[in-house]
Design a protein around this motif. Structure first.
Motif, short mmCIF file in Angstrom:
data_model
loop_
_atom_site.label_atom_id
_atom_site.label_comp_id
_atom_site.label_asym_id
_atom_site.label_seq_id
_atom_site.Cartn_x
_atom_site.Cartn_y
_atom_site.Cartn_z
N GLU A 85 55.13 64.20 -41.26
CA GLU A 85 55.79 63.03 -41.85
C GLU A 85 57.17 63.41 -42.36
O GLU A 85 57.46 64.58 -42.65
CB GLU A 85 54.95 62.42 -42.96
CG GLU A 85 54.85 63.23 -44.23
CD GLU A 85 54.31 62.38 -45.39
OE1 GLU A 85 55.02 61.44 -45.79
OE2 GLU A 85 53.20 62.66 -45.87
N GLY A 110 55.18 57.98 -35.43
CA GLY A 110 54.42 57.99 -36.67
C GLY A 110 54.58 56.70 -37.45
O GLY A 110 54.78 55.62 -36.90
N PHE A 153 50.22 61.90 -40.65
CA PHE A 153 51.44 61.10 -40.66
C PHE A 153 51.55 60.44 -42.03
O PHE A 153 50.65 60.54 -42.87
CB PHE A 153 51.48 60.08 -39.53
CG PHE A 153 50.28 59.15 -39.46
CD1 PHE A 153 50.11 58.11 -40.37
CD2 PHE A 153 49.32 59.30 -38.46
CE1 PHE A 153 49.03 57.25 -40.30
CE2 PHE A 153 48.24 58.45 -38.38
CZ PHE A 153 48.08 57.42 -39.31
N ASP A 159 59.28 56.32 -40.16
CA ASP A 159 60.05 57.38 -39.53
C ASP A 159 61.43 57.52 -40.17
O ASP A 159 61.73 56.90 -41.20
CB ASP A 159 60.18 57.11 -38.02
CG ASP A 159 61.12 55.95 -37.72
OD1 ASP A 159 61.35 55.10 -38.61
OD2 ASP A 159 61.65 55.90 -36.59
N PHE A 199 49.98 65.52 -34.36
CA PHE A 199 49.14 64.67 -35.19
C PHE A 199 47.68 65.12 -35.07
O PHE A 199 47.25 65.61 -34.03
CB PHE A 199 49.23 63.21 -34.76
CG PHE A 199 50.57 62.57 -35.01
CD1 PHE A 199 51.11 62.55 -36.29
CD2 PHE A 199 51.28 61.98 -33.98
CE1 PHE A 199 52.35 61.96 -36.54
CE2 PHE A 199 52.52 61.39 -34.21
CZ PHE A 199 53.06 61.38 -35.49
N ILE A 242 60.52 63.58 -37.32
CA ILE A 242 59.76 62.32 -37.30
C ILE A 242 60.74 61.17 -37.12
O ILE A 242 61.15 60.49 -38.07
CB ILE A 242 58.93 62.16 -38.58
CG1 ILE A 242 58.15 63.43 -38.89
CG2 ILE A 242 57.98 60.96 -38.47
CD1 ILE A 242 57.19 63.88 -37.79
#
Length: 322
Positions: free
Chosen positions: A264, A214, A293, A217, A10, A210
């Motif tokens: 993401e 985040g 994200f 997800d 991130f 992910i």
């Protein structure tokens, strides 16, 4: 593939904000949380109205026929002194197909409305699981047909209607654009797909990366698609209008802008969709923002958020000003 794929990191500013967001949002959206999430609107109506008043924007709500002729609502937003005909922006809101409302996300278009004297129409499509596929995308298409049919009274040039939305709204914009193409419906001159939700099959690398981290997800994504499609999720019995990533022919679509974050769930399906557009000879612009994200622009002060907003506004200026 394995269940322990290493994800891109991130962005540091975004990661710091995630700590705060984790106190406000669940790591995974599960079906039992849908009523709770709906009880907490994503947009503060009073703050939004104040922002509109400061910009000299007006709104009115109109009841129109949706899928199967049922009543749905659209909101029309324009400058108080809008005259003549300008570009139209048709908006489909996000929310994973399960939450949200027509005023969520409209603020992202306010500056474009102001600069180009555009008129925005945002549709209150019906949500899954109570209204599964094809209700959401068919409601969105019905609203687009209404917008084009009422272009004169709206002050919109029917040859200059842009469709756009984020997340589920991005997927619904893409699906609606495909319906408009295949039904010889309203001619769109652009589609703005912000981190669009396009693929129900849960088969990309990014969806496995992910998982439990985040915002929105892998588990949340399964919740949203299952609400929309039920047992059909991931099967061969899913239309390209519900899951546009399944389309094999993207020819005849309008100029397209796609963006997403590198960290993401939707990254790989969004990149693949842009690639399919280029293969079909469609003009498309793609941005994958490092360290983003899902919905990272909810942290507006972050440098990457400001860069993403500037790039999108640049595209809007180019297409709406053409």
């Amino acid at each position: 593939m394995t269940d322990t794929l290493v994800r891109p990191p991130f962005d540091p500013e975004l990661e710091a904000a995630l700590t705060v967001l984790r106190e406000q949002l669940p790591a995974t959206f599960t079906p039992d949380l849908i009523p709770v999430l709906r009880a907490n609107p994503l947009t503060d109506p009073e703050a939004l109205q104040a922002r509109m008043a400061a910009l000299g924007l007006t709104r009115r709500d109109v009841i129109i026929p949706g899928y199967l002729g049922d009543d749905i609502v659209v909101t029309v937003i324009a400058k108080e002194r809008h005259t003549g005909t300008g570009p139209g922006i048709y908006h489909t809101h996000g929310g994973g197909m399960i939450i949200g409302g027509r005023m969520d996300g409209v603020e992202g278009f306010f500056s474009a409305i102001d600069r180009h004297d555009a008129v925005l129409v945002s549709v209150e499509y019906r949500l899954a699981p109570e209204f599964p596929d094809p209700y959401p995308v068919e409601d969105c298409y019905a609203g687009l047909v209404w917008t084009a049919a009422h272009a004169d009274e709206l002050g919109v040039d029917p040859a200059r209607i842009l469709i756009g939305g984020g997340s589920a709204g991005g997927g619904l914009s893409a699906g609606t654009a495909l319906l408009a193409r295949d039904r010889q419906g309203p001619a769109l001159f652009g589609q703005l797909l912000m981190c669009p939700m396009l693929d129900d099959r849960d088969a990309t690398v990014s969806t496995q990366q992910i998982d439990g981290i985040g915002v929105w997800d892998r588990g949340s994504n399964v919740t949203g698609w299952t609400a929309l499609l039920g047992d059909r999720r991931g099967s061969d019995d899913v239309s390209i209008y519900a899951a546009p990533a399944r389309a094999t022919d993207l020819s005849g679509l309008p100029s397209t802008y796609i963006d997403c974050g590198s960290a993401e769930v939707f990254r790989d399906e969004d990149v693949a969709y842009a690639t399919k557009l280029w293969e079909a000879g469609v003009q498309a612009e793609l941005h994958v923002w490092a360290g983003g994200f899902h919905g990272f622009e909810m942290v507006p002060h972050a440098t990457v958020s400001r860069a993403a907003t500037a790039a999108r506004e640049s595209w809007l200026d180019r297409i709406l000003g053409s």
